[in-house]
Design a protein around this motif. Structure first.
Motif, PDB file in Angstrom:
ATOM      1  N   GLY A  89      63.990  -4.962  44.961  1.00  0.00           N
ATOM      2  CA  GLY A  89      62.630  -4.550  44.665  1.00  0.00           C
ATOM      3  C   GLY A  89      62.438  -3.060  44.791  1.00  0.00           C
ATOM      4  N   THR A  90      61.380  -2.614  44.183  1.00  0.00           N
ATOM      5  CA  THR A  90      61.010  -1.207  44.320  1.00  0.00           C
ATOM      6  C   THR A  90      59.527  -1.102  44.012  1.00  0.00           C
ATOM      7  OG1 THR A  90      61.485   1.020  43.552  1.00  0.00           O
ATOM      8  CG2 THR A  90      61.664  -0.736  41.926  1.00  0.00           C
ATOM      9  N   ASP A  91      59.064   0.121  43.810  1.00  0.00           N
ATOM     10  CA  ASP A  91      57.660   0.319  43.453  1.00  0.00           C
ATOM     11  C   ASP A  91      57.582   0.982  42.081  1.00  0.00           C
ATOM     12  OD1 ASP A  91      56.828  -0.375  46.168  1.00  0.00           O
ATOM     13  OD2 ASP A  91      57.760   1.561  46.673  1.00  0.00           O
ATOM     14  N   ALA A  92      56.458   0.764  41.433  1.00  0.00           N
ATOM     15  CA  ALA A  92      56.213   1.465  40.166  1.00  0.00           C
ATOM     16  C   ALA A  92      54.906   2.221  40.286  1.00  0.00           C
ATOM     17  CB  ALA A  92      56.152   0.467  39.025  1.00  0.00           C
ATOM     18  N   ARG A 135      53.478   2.156  28.140  1.00  0.00           N
ATOM     19  CA  ARG A 135      53.192   3.142  29.186  1.00  0.00           C
ATOM     20  C   ARG A 135      54.457   3.414  29.997  1.00  0.00           C
ATOM     21  NH1 ARG A 135      47.992   3.384  33.149  1.00  0.00           N
ATOM     22  NH2 ARG A 135      48.655   5.297  34.215  1.00  0.00           N
ATOM     23  N   ARG A 136      54.689   4.657  30.368  1.00  0.00           N
ATOM     24  CA  ARG A 136      55.893   5.026  31.126  1.00  0.00           C
ATOM     25  C   ARG A 136      55.566   5.014  32.618  1.00  0.00           C
ATOM     26  NH1 ARG A 136      59.809   8.065  28.386  1.00  0.00           N
ATOM     27  NH2 ARG A 136      59.953   9.602  30.057  1.00  0.00           N
ATOM     28  N   LEU A 137      56.286   4.201  33.290  1.00  0.00           N
ATOM     29  CA  LEU A 137      56.052   4.119  34.735  1.00  0.00           C
ATOM     30  C   LEU A 137      57.246   4.694  35.473  1.00  0.00           C
ATOM     31  CD1 LEU A 137      54.481   0.555  35.084  1.00  0.00           C
ATOM     32  CD2 LEU A 137      53.320   2.749  34.849  1.00  0.00           C
ATOM     33  N   HIS A 138      56.967   5.209  36.644  1.00  0.00           N
ATOM     34  CA  HIS A 138      58.026   5.811  37.453  1.00  0.00           C
ATOM     35  C   HIS A 138      58.432   4.834  38.546  1.00  0.00           C
ATOM     36  CE1 HIS A 138      57.642   9.843  35.658  1.00  0.00           C
ATOM     37  NE2 HIS A 138      56.443   9.356  35.357  1.00  0.00           N
ATOM     38  N   LEU A 139      59.699   4.391  38.480  1.00  0.00           N
ATOM     39  CA  LEU A 139      60.204   3.469  39.498  1.00  0.00           C
ATOM     40  C   LEU A 139      60.846   4.264  40.635  1.00  0.00           C
ATOM     41  CD1 LEU A 139      61.836   0.680  37.314  1.00  0.00           C
ATOM     42  CD2 LEU A 139      59.478   0.907  38.092  1.00  0.00           C
ATOM     43  N   ASN A 140      61.022   3.557  41.779  1.00  0.00           N
ATOM     44  CA  ASN A 140      61.525   4.244  42.976  1.00  0.00           C
ATOM     45  C   ASN A 140      60.649   5.445  43.278  1.00  0.00           C
ATOM     46  OD1 ASN A 140      63.472   2.892  44.252  1.00  0.00           O
ATOM     47  ND2 ASN A 140      65.205   3.961  43.321  1.00  0.00           N
ATOM     48  N   ALA A 141      59.366   5.294  42.973  1.00  0.00           N
ATOM     49  CA  ALA A 141      58.465   6.429  43.031  1.00  0.00           C
ATOM     50  C   ALA A 141      58.354   7.001  44.427  1.00  0.00           C
ATOM     51  CB  ALA A 141      57.077   6.015  42.532  1.00  0.00           C
ATOM     52  N   GLN A 198      65.132   8.338  41.134  1.00  0.00           N
ATOM     53  CA  GLN A 198      63.982   7.839  40.375  1.00  0.00           C
ATOM     54  C   GLN A 198      64.408   7.426  38.980  1.00  0.00           C
ATOM     55  OE1 GLN A 198      60.364   9.937  40.445  1.00  0.00           O
ATOM     56  NE2 GLN A 198      60.500  10.441  42.634  1.00  0.00           N
ATOM     57  N   ALA A 199      63.678   6.447  38.448  1.00  0.00           N
ATOM     58  CA  ALA A 199      63.969   6.015  37.080  1.00  0.00           C
ATOM     59  C   ALA A 199      62.655   5.864  36.339  1.00  0.00           C
ATOM     60  CB  ALA A 199      64.717   4.687  37.095  1.00  0.00           C
ATOM     61  N   VAL A 200      62.727   6.072  35.068  1.00  0.00           N
ATOM     62  CA  VAL A 200      61.522   5.914  34.261  1.00  0.00           C
ATOM     63  C   VAL A 200      61.672   4.644  33.454  1.00  0.00           C
ATOM     64  CG1 VAL A 200      60.135   6.898  32.430  1.00  0.00           C
ATOM     65  CG2 VAL A 200      61.142   8.381  34.171  1.00  0.00           C
ATOM     66  N   PRO A 246      65.865  -1.068  34.172  1.00  0.00           N
ATOM     67  CA  PRO A 246      66.666   0.097  33.807  1.00  0.00           C
ATOM     68  C   PRO A 246      68.036   0.016  34.490  1.00  0.00           C
ATOM     69  CG  PRO A 246      64.547   0.751  34.743  1.00  0.00           C
ATOM     70  CD  PRO A 246      64.662  -0.704  34.925  1.00  0.00           C
ATOM     71  N   ALA A 247      69.076   0.348  33.744  1.00  0.00           N
ATOM     72  CA  ALA A 247      70.444   0.263  34.255  1.00  0.00           C
ATOM     73  C   ALA A 247      70.622   1.157  35.462  1.00  0.00           C
ATOM     74  CB  ALA A 247      71.442   0.651  33.153  1.00  0.00           C
ATOM     75  N   LYS A 248      69.923   2.300  35.453  1.00  0.00           N
ATOM     76  CA  LYS A 248      70.064   3.237  36.559  1.00  0.00           C
ATOM     77  C   LYS A 248      69.653   2.596  37.893  1.00  0.00           C
ATOM     78  CE  LYS A 248      68.629   7.838  38.010  1.00  0.00           C
ATOM     79  NZ  LYS A 248      67.643   8.920  37.789  1.00  0.00           N
TER      80      LYS A 248
END
Lengths: 795, 174, 230
Positions: free
Chosen positions: A502-505, A567-573, A581-583, A615-617
């Motif tokens: 898990g992470t945050d967006a 919409r572009r969200l920022h993961l691991n924000a 971080q990943a978009v 996202p693969a990252k």
């Protein structure tokens, strides 16, 4: 005599000499009083000895705690540092790799010294190389044993050395240091760190929670008070017989003061022998303590070292108390040449000063009400005095209560009448015998209340759903989750593995001035795993779901706000490192799903992503949690899981779920108290039995006469039971009242709502009643023997 | 018991006729054996001869019994001396019982029977005395007690002798 | 030794009892008729107390028979003998028989209460007996507060309170001076006669034995009926 009137100094001197001579005579009487004298002396000495051993143990406890604390601190590797220590020739990278085996905790560390001057952990002479480890003696033993077979698989390192005593907090502690490589990559600010020295960078002298400290203090007072009462009772063993012997001495011409000094000498002899016994008991116990482990805690015998001041205090106070108790007891007895006369009609007991003691205790404790754990430690002196006064209050109030209640008793059958009349005539003896039990029970009730009350603070009531999963393996970052889950699910005894990461967006990258808002949860897992989190209408790899019905109030609205396709969200924000971080672009074709409780009992919010949609990252960063459903019929399944997890990565953290987890420290305290209370009650039961038998022997002739004119044995046995049961019942009632009051005050001090656990009260009262029953049962055979007509024979 | 001293003592409270003396004596002391008047007469004439009493007066009529006696100073002194002189304890060294026991032993009869029969007889007397004591007044009680204690002493001797009979047999038949 | 006596209430024959190596009774016997007072005499250690204990069913003899009212005492169970002692027999001992924590009237009432009489009624009857023995004014006192003679009179009242058919008295005056002893004996025999209770009176004092109707002498565990000896 009168010729010496003028020569006062010489008189004083000779008087002192006489006093010493009388004392010695008493000592000699105690030692040479034949078989009965010896028995009496031994009883007293064993009783006092047990008390002294307990006292010495208590006197050693502060040392034990301090020593354990010191060593614990000295070996601490502080991994929570935010600083970035650069690699140098004096740095060490160390990682926590604790595990547990068959319910026992194992302290594990992976180490990688980065230069010749790397700090050496306490107890080590050199660090193990890669693939090697240094172990504690207890762990070496365990690994070598048949029992340690599975553990050997988990710790596949070669044992090259032993951790010395200075690196351990107890002789039975399980610990190892294992050599590792590439640890620097794992530094994460909590599990692994680069350090230049061991020890807490910010040491505290009183690291403990004030409420826990309060508990410890109260436990000791509560356990020691009955011991004191017991010692008081022990020095009075065989008192009646001694009084008769003193009367015989009066007949041949010793005066009152001589007899008192002789009695004091006898008590002193018992107490001194008791000190010797106590020291021996303590030393034996101390050696024993090194080889046993109670509730996961073992103690080096060397730690059990009473501070000299406290030991000296015990050595002086116990004999002094013995003499004092004897003299106080003799105060009410007039030993005349022709026998022992108890002062005819003792004055009625007064209530007011007896009430002062417990009230004084309450007054001392009152200011600390509502203090809780936020206002620093409690004033130990006030706590000890307050609790002690309240408990002493029981011993002061009980004789009054027994006298007052017994005076009003009447009616009933012959056995009841015999018992009640006896109690009316001499309620003091009865009350004195019960005092110990009453104090022990009052203290135990208060403690149990305090425990139950603050338990909620020390038990993590877990919401974990034990039907869906029984173990959890946290996979550290850098380790691919899917592969780990696969290996775990293939482990013996595992029925199902649910892998979730898990992470945050957020709507924008992390920025101190403008944090992302809103911020929602993102859960990644395959369809099967995601079904543990939400009710999915359908699921294919590549699907994305939005969740409704989250526990967090605003989560549903936040999710809806962010769930705009494109919409572009920022993961691991929230991650500190921007590199991680990943978009992620919200795809079209979002499905809605209703959140259900996940295995940890939480309804999640935000997005659910199947691996193909993530996202693969993000996936390549690894890490996450695997929840495992275990087949309970497979033996040692948890150990197999731990072994697999350790093989996946030594830094995985594996937890075995249970419905609630009790903080260990707390649990051991509670169990310790229970064992202590039971021991104290048994001790007191023994003294009750001794005096009961003594009383019965005194009445041999009367018992025989009563049987002669046809009294049923049942009647006499019942009367003996009533005689013990009535004061004990009163004592238990009073003890319950005082115990509940004390418990309520203590809970008030801990700032915890007062709740009475009647089960506990009943249990303690039940144990007390059990002791009475046991004493009566054990005194029945001698009673029946005494009732034989031989008692009528005068020859 | 010295009848002379008793009669003298009775005169101390005032002069009395001979008949009067007999009546008072019987009432106070003569429970078992009333005094013969002749005994009174001979005793009084002996006292008169010794100057311990004098004739205080003679009433008209015939017979010597009409004389009224009074005690003299010498008489008072004599009573005083009698009362303060202890009686000689009498050791019954040659009692009949002892003779009987020894004789039984010598003739190889059952000495224990002799003792037991005597014992039963003693106890029978004691029973009668006890019974009389219970029904009588204080004077009866004291007199009976005196007898009872004497009988008890005999009885103790009987018991002791019974216990030592074997040794006694050895001693007398040697 | 003696044939059963017709009309006897209590008959014992050929009793033998040993305590370890000590022979206490060696063929002793006794017969007791209703209402008669029999003294058991003999030197100390002769076995007279043991004879009393056997007769009263406190001690079971090693051999011999004891018949009470047609029943063989030695064949009875302990509880039956206890019941018999409660209802048919009364006891007075030398000392140490009164329960020190009970008042005198409670002590006297004790045997009645053991038989199940309610407390009030038992104490009323007890008080009547205490009046007969001239100790009614001691009712509220405890045994420790009364003199030896008074205590024995209380004990006699207690022994007679159930209206027993046999009163067993073991040296009842042993601890008293002769004046007090006589008073106790007078009251005891009077009360026993008036309630027609037979008395077995163990004593070594002839003056106490003189209150009896006849006597038995025990020597070396053997008894001798003196009436028949004469």
């Amino acid at each position: 005599m009168s010729a010496h009137w003028e020569d006062l100094p010489a008189r004083a001197q000779s008087r002192a000499r006489e006093g010493v001579r009388d004392l010695f005579m008493g000592v000699r009487f105690a030692c040479t009083g034949g078989r009965e004298g010896w028995t009496r002396m031994l009883l007293t000495a064993v009783g006092v000895g047990l008390g002294v051993a307990l006292l010495l143990l208590t006197a050693a406890v502060p040392n034990v705690l301090a020593a354990r604390h010191q060593r614990e601190e000295a070996r601490l590797n502080y991994t929570y540092s935010q600083e970035n220590v650069p690699r140098a020739d004096n740095t060490l990278v160390i990682a926590d790799a604790d595990t547990s085996y068959h319910g026992k905790d194992i302290r594990g560390r992976l180490v990688e010294p980065e230069g010749p001057r790397a700090p050496l952990a306490p107890g080590l002479t050199k660090y193990p190389a890669l693939g090697e480890m240094v172990v504690s003696p207890a762990l070496r033993e365990l690994l070598a044993s048949e029992d340690g077979k599975l553990l050997r698989e988990r710790l596949p390192y070669r044992v090259v050395g032993t951790i010395g005593e200075s690196g351990l907090i107890g002789p039975r502690e399980l610990a190892y240091y294992a050599g590792a490589e590439n640890l620097a990559a794992r530094i994460n600010g909590w599990q692994a760190a680069r350090i230049t020295e061991f020890g807490d960078p910010d040491p505290t002298s009183e690291p403990k929670d004030p409420v826990l400290l309060l508990l410890v203090t109260v436990v000791f007072v509560v356990l020691l008070m009955p011991v004191a009462v017991f010692i008081g009772a022990a020095v009075r063993f065989g008192g009646e017989q001694r009084d008769r012997r003193l009367a015989a001495l009066r007949l041949v011409g010793s005066d009152i003061w001589m007899t008192r000094r002789i009695a004091a000498g006898e008590a002193l002899a018992g107490a001194l022998l008791g000190l010797v016994f106590g020291t021996v008991f303590f030393l034996i116990g101390r050696q024993f303590a090194g080889s046993v482990e109670v509730l996961g805690i073992s103690v080096f015998p060397g730690y059990l070292d009473p501070s000299p001041v406290l030991a000296a205090l015990v050595a002086v106070a116990v004999p002094a108390a013995a003499v004092l108790v004897t003299l106080l007891a003799l105060r009410k007895v007039a030993i005349e040449p022709l026998g022992v006369v108890r002062t005819a009609k003792p004055p009625r007991r007064r209530l007011w000063w007896r009430l002062l003691l417990p009230l004084g205790g309450l007054v001392l404790l009152y200011p600390m009400l509502g203090q809780g754990r936020t206002h620093g430690p409690f004033n130990q002196f006030l706590v000890v005095c307050g609790v002690a006064l309240l408990l002493v209050g029981v011993t002061a109030l009980l004789p009054w209560v027994v006298e007052t209640v017994v005076a009003r008793l009447g009616g009933g059958g012959v056995s009841w009448q015999l018992a009640v009349r006896r109690l009316q005539l001499n309620s003091g003896t009865a009350a004195r015998l019960v005092n110990g039990i009453a104090v022990a029970v009052a203290g135990a009730i208060a403690l149990q209340m305090l425990f139950t009350g603050v338990e909620s603070d020390y038990i993590r009531h877990s919401e974990n759903d034990l039907l869906r999963a029984q173990m959890q393996v946290n996979v550290p970052e850098g380790v691919p989750l899917a592969a780990a889950a696969e290996k775990l699910s293939a482990t013996r005894g595992v029925r199902q593995a649910i892998a979730l990461s898990g992470t945050d967006a957020g709507d924008r990258p992390w920025n101190d001035e403008r944090p992302p808002d809103p911020l929602v949860q993102v859960t990644i897992g395959d369809c099967d795993s995601l079904r543990q989190v939400a009710r999915l209408p359908s699921c294919r790899d590549g699907d994305v779901f939005t969740l409704k019905g989250a526990d967090h109030e605003s989560a549903d609205a936040d999710t809806a706000k962010l769930a705009e396709p494109g919409r572009r969200l920022h993961l691991n924000a929230s991650a500190e490192e921007p590199a991680r971080q990943a978009v992620w672009t919200v795809p079209a074709g979002l499905k809605s799903a209703r959140s259900v409780k996940d295995p940890t009992g939480v309804r999640r919010g935000g997005f659910l992503l199947t691996p193909a949609a993530a996202p693969a990252k993000l996936l390549s960063q690894g890490g996450g949690a695997v929840f495992l459903r275990i087949d309970p019929s497979v033996p040692d399944a948890p150990e197999h899981v731990r072994n697999t997890a350790a093989r996946v990565d030594p830094l995985t953290v594996t937890t075995l779920w249970s419905s609630s987890e009790r903080t260990k420290q707390f649990a051991s305290l509670r169990t310790g108290t229970l064992i202590g209370s039971i021991c104290v009650l048994l001790l007191i039961g023994a003294s009750l039995l001794v005096s009961q038998l003594e009383q019965l022997r005194e009445r041999k002739k009367l018992l025989a006469a009563l049987v002669a004119f046809g009294t049923r044995r049942r009647t006499l046995s019942l009367s003996v039971l009533w005689q013990t049961a009535v004061p004990v019942a009163l004592g238990l009632l009073l003890a319950s009242a005082v115990g509940l009051a004390l418990g309520a005050v203590l809970l008030g001090m801990a700032n915890t709502p007062v709740a009475v656990d009647w089960g506990n009260v009943l249990a303690m009262a039940g144990i007390g009643a059990g002791v009475v029953l046991a004493v009566t049962l054990l005194s029945l055979p001698p009673l029946l023997r005494l009732m034989r007509p031989d008692g009528l024979r005068t020859e | 018991m010295s009848i002379g001293h008793t009669l003298l003592g009775l005169l101390e409270s005032g002069p009395r006729h001979g008949y009067d003396l007999k009546r008072v004596f019987d009432e106070k002391f003569g429970h078992d054996r009333p005094l013969h008047y002749g005994q009174v007469y001979s005793t009084m004439s002996r006292l008169l001869k010794n100057g311990l009493v004098v004739v205080d007066g003679i009433e008209a009529g015939d017979g010597p019994e009409r004389k009224r006696y009074a005690i003299t100073e010498a008489g008072i002194t004599d009573v005083e001396r009698w009362l303060t002189t202890p009686e000689k304890p009498e050791p019954y060294l040659q009692s009949t019982l002892y003779t009987k026991v020894v004789l039984a032993l010598l003739t190889h009869r059952n000495a224990a029977d002799v003792l037991d029969i005597q014992r039963a007889e003693h106890l029978r007397s004691m029973r009668i005395l006890t019974d009389r004591k219970r029904k009588g007044d204080l004077a009866d009680q004291l007199i009976c007690d005196h007898a009872l204690f004497h009988l008890e002493a005999d009885l103790r001797w009987l018991e002791l002798t019974a216990a030592r009979l074997d040794r006694l047999r050895e001693a007398v038949t040697r | 030794m003696t044939a059963p006596v017709p009309g006897a209430l209590l008959t014992a024959e050929n009793l033998r009892k040993t305590y370890g190596p000590t022979v206490a009774l060696d063929g002793a016997g006794l017969s007791l008729h209703p209402g008669e007072i029999v003294a058991v005499m003999g030197p100390s250690g002769s076995g007279k107390s043991t004879l009393l204990h056997c007769l009263a069913g406190i001690v079971t003899p090693d051999s011999g028979s004891i018949t009470y009212d047609g029943h063989e005492l030695t064949a009875m169970s302990d509880s039956r003998r206890s019941a018999l002692r409660r209802s048919e027999f009364g006891f007075v001992f030398q000392f140490g028989q009164l329960v020190p924590e009970l008042t005198c009237v409670e002590n006297v009432a004790l045997p009645l209460r053991l038989n199940g009489t309610p407390r009030k009624e038992a104490e009323r009857t007890a008080l009547a007996w205490m009046e007969r023995l001239e100790v009614a004014d001691l009712r509220g006192k405890r045994p420790g507060e009364v003199s030896g003679g008074q205590g024995q009179r209380v004990a006699v009242a207690r022994a007679l309170v159930t209206g027993p058919r046999v009163l067993f008295a073991d040296e009842p005056t042993g601890a008293l001076d002769s004046l007090n002893g006589e008073r106790v004996m007078e009251l005891l025999t009077e009360a026993a006669r008036s309630s027609n209770a037979a008395v077995v009176l163990v004593t070594h004092e002839a003056r106490v034995a003189a209150y009896s109707d006849r006597e038995i002498v025990v020597r070396d565990g053997k008894s001798r009926d003196m009436e028949r000896a004469v």
